[in-house]
Design a protein around this motif. Structure first.
Motif, PDB file in Angstrom:
ATOM      1  N   TYR A  32       8.847  90.024 -39.224  1.00  0.00           N
ATOM      2  CA  TYR A  32       8.908  89.257 -40.480  1.00  0.00           C
ATOM      3  C   TYR A  32      10.294  88.630 -40.657  1.00  0.00           C
ATOM      4  N   ILE A  33      11.346  89.429 -40.443  1.00  0.00           N
ATOM      5  CA  ILE A  33      12.717  88.916 -40.627  1.00  0.00           C
ATOM      6  C   ILE A  33      12.997  87.774 -39.639  1.00  0.00           C
ATOM      7  N   ALA A  34      12.539  87.948 -38.396  1.00  0.00           N
ATOM      8  CA  ALA A  34      12.737  86.881 -37.403  1.00  0.00           C
ATOM      9  C   ALA A  34      11.991  85.615 -37.827  1.00  0.00           C
ATOM     10  N   ALA A  35      10.745  85.772 -38.256  1.00  0.00           N
ATOM     11  CA  ALA A  35       9.933  84.615 -38.666  1.00  0.00           C
ATOM     12  C   ALA A  35      10.533  83.931 -39.892  1.00  0.00           C
ATOM     13  N   MET A  36      11.081  84.749 -40.784  1.00  0.00           N
ATOM     14  CA  MET A  36      11.702  84.220 -41.998  1.00  0.00           C
ATOM     15  C   MET A  36      12.841  83.256 -41.634  1.00  0.00           C
ATOM     16  N   GLU A  58      15.364  90.318 -46.528  1.00  0.00           N
ATOM     17  CA  GLU A  58      16.324  89.210 -46.652  1.00  0.00           C
ATOM     18  C   GLU A  58      16.547  88.614 -45.269  1.00  0.00           C
ATOM     19  N   LYS A  59      16.905  87.327 -45.270  1.00  0.00           N
ATOM     20  CA  LYS A  59      17.090  86.623 -43.998  1.00  0.00           C
ATOM     21  C   LYS A  59      18.139  87.278 -43.098  1.00  0.00           C
ATOM     22  N   ASP A  60      19.205  87.807 -43.719  1.00  0.00           N
ATOM     23  CA  ASP A  60      20.278  88.355 -42.873  1.00  0.00           C
ATOM     24  C   ASP A  60      20.189  89.879 -42.727  1.00  0.00           C
ATOM     25  N   SER A  61      19.039  90.457 -43.061  1.00  0.00           N
ATOM     26  CA  SER A  61      18.888  91.922 -42.982  1.00  0.00           C
ATOM     27  C   SER A  61      19.112  92.459 -41.572  1.00  0.00           C
TER      28      SER A  61
END
Ligand SMILES: [Zn+2]
Length: 299
Positions: free
Chosen positions: A50-54, A281-284
């Motif tokens: 999810y974070i990568a796709a975000m 979050e995008k930078d998580s």
């Protein structure tokens, strides 16, 4: 004359009709400068994907990104789809999964939604394996994660060609940040390379690999489970016989066993973030990995 007048009126009516039709077309042409795109729904299987796709999707218009309900703790191993997940997948255009066998429910998804476009982030990633079993926790290796991000960008670009340039641009920008993250690993690599370690979650195999450490023993504690005396003594002999005096563990499941081992032997335990859950979050990912680097630096 009467006939001509009739023709004249008919002609005028035709002209008015033609002009108004023309205007309507023209108006439609103006208002259609920004054609109404169909919304695309992208669903991811779990947190790191999810974070990568975000990051790849960024602010692409009319792209909805959702994640499956996923387990509240641990990885995705043995996760069963909920009725809500199936409902969500029925609205999906693209389903992005990690791959490497961690999504055990994929057969059900493929048979329920044969039309669904499936993107496997790890499709072109060389996964670590311990002989017969593939280790799918590739997101914890920064090089592997970078490849996953590119895989996601490729998959999205071909599924949604309208946003292709944006996906590629976003993926490249994120990749720059990941490259800088790898630079930050260099000092720790110099310090820990060649060291023998014990892992308390097979996910950390990718961390050990990133830093050039040798894995002496793996005790997979990815869930609440009883740990046998035999397993503990296996760890102790790795610590004593192979001088593997560093344990990489996860606070959630590893603490009890780590403390038991520490009573018997002189070992350092580092509690790392496996990044299988966290803030959306995008930078998580960047933050979590930077924290892991810091913890390893402080040993
Ligand atoms: Zn796991």
């Amino acid at each position: 004359m009467g006939k001509n007048k009739y023709l004249f009126v008919a002609g005028m009516l035709f002209a008015i009709l033609a002009v108004s039709m023309g205007l309507t077309t023209l108006y439609a042409g103006f208002s259609g400068q920004k054609p109404q795109e169909k919304e695309i729904t992208v669903v991811t299987s779990f947190y790191p994907v999810y974070i990568a796709a975000m990051n790849v999707i960024g602010d692409a218009e009319n792209v909805r990104l959702e994640n499956l309900s996923e387990p509240q703790t641990g990885c995705l191993h043995d996760f069963q789809l909920t009725p809500e997940d199936m409902k969500l997948l029925s609205t999906a255009d693209v389903f992005i999964v990690n791959g490497g066998g961690i999504e055990t429910f994929m057969k059900d998804v493929a048979s329920a939604y044969p039309e669904l476009v499936i993107v496997e982030a790890c499709e072109f990633v060389e996964l670590l394996s311990d002989g017969d079993e593939t280790n799918a926790h590739a997101w914890l290796g920064v090089s592997e994660y970078r490849d996953m991000v590119q895989g996601i960008a490729e998959g999205l670009a071909s599924a949604d060609s309208m946003h292709e340039p944006l996906y590629r641009k976003n993926a490249a920008e994120y990749d720059d940040k990941l490259e800088k993250l790898q630079e930050k690993q260099q000092d720790v690599i110099r310090k820990l390379s060649g060291k023998n370690v014990v892992l308390f979650h097979e996910a950390f195999d990718y961390i050990a690999h990133d830093y050039g450490m040798n894995v002496s023993c793996v005790l997979d504690l990815d869930e609440e489970r009883p740990v046998s005396a035999g397993e503990v003594s296996g760890v102790l002999s790795a610590v004593r016989d192979e001088n593997a005096n560093l344990i990489l563990a996860e606070e959630l499941y590893g603490k009890g066993v780590a403390e038991a081992v520490q009573k018997e032997a002189d070992v350092t335990v580092v509690y790392l973030n496996p990044l299988n859950r966290g803030e959306y979050e995008k930078d998580s990912y960047l933050k979590g990995m930077e924290q892991n680097i810091k913890l390893l630096q402080e040993i």
